[in-house]
Design a protein around this motif. Structure first.
Motif, PDB file in Angstrom:
ATOM      1  N   VAL A   1       3.204   5.274  -2.928  1.00  0.00           N
ATOM      2  CA  VAL A   1       1.977   4.559  -3.294  1.00  0.00           C
ATOM      3  C   VAL A   1       0.781   5.444  -2.961  1.00  0.00           C
TER       4      VAL A   1
ATOM      5  N   ILE B   1      -0.387   5.388  -8.481  1.00  0.00           N
ATOM      6  CA  ILE B   1      -0.938   4.075  -8.803  1.00  0.00           C
ATOM      7  C   ILE B   1      -2.275   4.205  -9.533  1.00  0.00           C
TER       8      ILE B   1
ATOM      9  N   LEU C   1      -1.624   4.420 -13.442  1.00  0.00           N
ATOM     10  CA  LEU C   1      -0.868   3.384 -14.145  1.00  0.00           C
ATOM     11  C   LEU C   1      -1.703   2.562 -15.135  1.00  0.00           C
TER      12      LEU C   1
ATOM     13  N   ILE D   1       7.768   0.271 -16.321  1.00  0.00           N
ATOM     14  CA  ILE D   1       7.671   0.302 -14.857  1.00  0.00           C
ATOM     15  C   ILE D   1       8.933  -0.257 -14.223  1.00  0.00           C
TER      16      ILE D   1
ATOM     17  N   SER E   1       4.654   8.186 -10.660  1.00  0.00           N
ATOM     18  CA  SER E   1       4.339   7.224  -9.603  1.00  0.00           C
ATOM     19  C   SER E   1       5.546   6.870  -8.754  1.00  0.00           C
ATOM     20  N   TYR E   2       6.750   7.192  -9.238  1.00  0.00           N
ATOM     21  CA  TYR E   2       7.976   6.942  -8.474  1.00  0.00           C
ATOM     22  C   TYR E   2       8.656   8.243  -8.035  1.00  0.00           C
TER      23      TYR E   2
ATOM     24  N   THR F   1       6.942  -1.669  -6.582  1.00  0.00           N
ATOM     25  CA  THR F   1       6.952  -2.143  -7.964  1.00  0.00           C
ATOM     26  C   THR F   1       6.051  -3.355  -8.135  1.00  0.00           C
TER      27      THR F   1
ATOM     28  N   TYR G   1       2.485  -2.043  -8.095  1.00  0.00           N
ATOM     29  CA  TYR G   1       2.209  -1.325  -9.336  1.00  0.00           C
ATOM     30  C   TYR G   1       1.954  -2.282 -10.498  1.00  0.00           C
TER      31      TYR G   1
END
Length: 475
Positions: A69, A73, A76, A92, A253-254, A285, A288
């Motif tokens: 995080v 983020i 997104l 996502i 983001s992951y 998740t 996000y």
């Protein structure tokens, strides 16, 4: 599986794997418990850690969350603007499930092979010397590139708060110095508490952004005069290039999975890693989905990149001011991890690895400095936030967050006791599907990122490298 592992692990020398495997056989089953009776901890990676040596033991969940995080983020909402609300949510969730499986595999593989510390060790175990070098370099380069994105985002923050009081390169250098100084703290156990500050910082900034957008008359990028309207779509119709770039931003983001090798390697209780992955992935998740959906709903096509620039001028400064500590903490964890990888390789088979000697400190600080300087160069070479995120997510994120872990599971379970069962076949098929999805995104996403960067350069959106120009305008 024992016969396979014997074949693949013979004559190991990566990170002194053979030596550490032997050390691991002497270790107490309870991680962190002195095994030699004199205050010395025996670890399968670090060897004999004496009482005055660095303490490589941490709690994992907060570092997992802060590793993930952060920068991701902030990109997104722009991905939702490209894909539309429903496809954005679907992507996502799909990426969360695929990468969540990869995170789980990292923990299980580490428990099965305690001598593994990074993805480079995995590369050697699976593919030999070339595997170690290729995956190790990809792992290191990904972290350095993401660190560059941290420097870039901090330069945007400094420009926003000070209204471009000085050259952007100066702000990037300041960000590098701050992050490098914090990252030089020797062990993750000593900086894990900063993860809470980083999480609170990022979350407070995005919550402030969402509240401000809900209360504002219009987003900051909306026309100052004339008619305007926020346009949101349930499902957009982007070009292939735009769509795959958006997917790559979400993957970015992951893309903290490779960092999990070192996190589980320094946990007090590695067997609890799966629980921390489930908690962390669920929280990530959820956050996000909420942030991307809310910001997209209230800003529509008027989303800045990074997203913190979407609200009005004053709120924009407040958001970046709140986010600065989080951006710095994210950067320091990245620099620390990349430098630790090189540090372990340089001092492998040496007593200096786990003892506080002058050589230990000299090599450590040199690794921090080199990592930070290279990250700074990357930040200045590709100074557009979304372009950099998309390229990292496509070229490096998939390779070491999807393909490597799915192959790890197949390698570890090819001759499992339940081979031939329905469950075994289902998991084999699932891993193969995930594996080839990763390769498709790597090839298509890298192509799309290069095309976009080239187009941005031609259209004047991509500023010149090492430019003093203000980068806080939401480009």
């Amino acid at each position: 599986m024992s016969d396979i592992h014997t074949t693949h692990s013979a004559d190991r020398d990566s990170y002194s794997l053979a030596d550490r495997a032997e050390v691991g056989k002497l270790s107490d089953p309870e991680v962190g418990k002195p095994a030699l009776g004199n205050g010395t901890v025996v670890d399968a990676v670090w060897g004999n850690i004496e009482g005055d040596g660095p303490n490589y033991r941490i709690k994992a969940t907060v570092l997992q969350l802060k590793t993930q995080v952060g920068l991701g983020i902030l990109g997104l909402p722009a991905a939702f603007n490209i894909l539309g609300l429903v496809p954005g949510i679907i992507v996502i969730v799909a990426v969360a499930l695929i990468v969540g499986w990869s995170d789980y595999v990292v923990g299980i593989f580490k428990l099965n092979h305690p001598e593994v510390y990074t993805v480079a060790d995995v590369g050697y175990m699976l593919f030999g010397v070339w595997g170690r070098e290729i995956l190790g370099f990809a792992f290191w380069l990904q972290i350095v590139a993401v660190t560059g994105a941290s420097f870039l985002s901090m330069s945007v923050a400094f420009n926003t708060i000070t209204e471009h009081a000085t050259c952007t390169v100066v702000w990037a250098i300041l960000a590098m110095v701050i992050i490098a100084s914090l990252a030089s703290i020797q062990t993750l156990s000593r900086i894990s508490w900063l993860g809470w500050i980083g999480l609170a910082s990022i979350m407070s900034s995005v919550i402030t952004l969402m509240v401000a957008l809900g209360a504002a008359d219009k987003p900051s990028l909306a026309p100052a005069t004339g008619d305007w309207a926020i346009e949101t779509t349930i499902a957009a119709s982007p070009s292939f290039i735009d769509a795959i770039n958006a997917v790559c931003i979400i993957i970015f983001s992951y893309a903290g999975t490779p960092n999990y090798f070192s996190i589980v390697g320094e946990m007090r209780e590695p067997k609890d890693f799966t629980k921390s992955v489930i908690v962390g992935q669920t929280l990530m998740t959820t956050v996000y989905l909420i942030v991307a959906s809310v910001v997209y709903h209230y800003a529509g096509q008027y989303i800045a990149s990074p997203a913190l620039g979407t609200a009005g001028s004053t709120i924009k400064k407040v958001c970046y001011g709140l986010a600065l500590p989080g951006l710095a903490v994210g950067g320091l964890i990245l620099v620390h991890t990349a430098a630790k990888y090189v540090f372990v390789r340089v001092l492998r088979k040496s007593t200096h690895l786990s003892k506080n000697t002058p050589v230990h400190y000299l090599v450590w600080y040199a690794c921090i400095a080199v990592t930070s300087i290279l990250a700074f160069i990357i930040a200045e070479a590709i100074p557009v936030f979304n372009d950099l995120l998309s390229l990292i997510g496509a070229l490096l994120g998939t390779l070491i967050c999807i393909q490597t872990e799915t192959y790890m599971w197949v390698w570890d379970n090819w001759r499992a006791p339940n081979r031939g069962s329905t469950k075994w076949y289902c998991l084999i098929v699932m891993n193969v599907i995930f594996h080839f999805i990763g390769w498709f995104i790597l090839v298509a996403g890298t192509y799309a990122s290069i095309v976009t960067i080239n187009n941005d350069s031609k259209n004047g959106i991509l500023s010149k490298p090492f430019s003093c120009a203000d980068n806080s305008g939401g480009s």
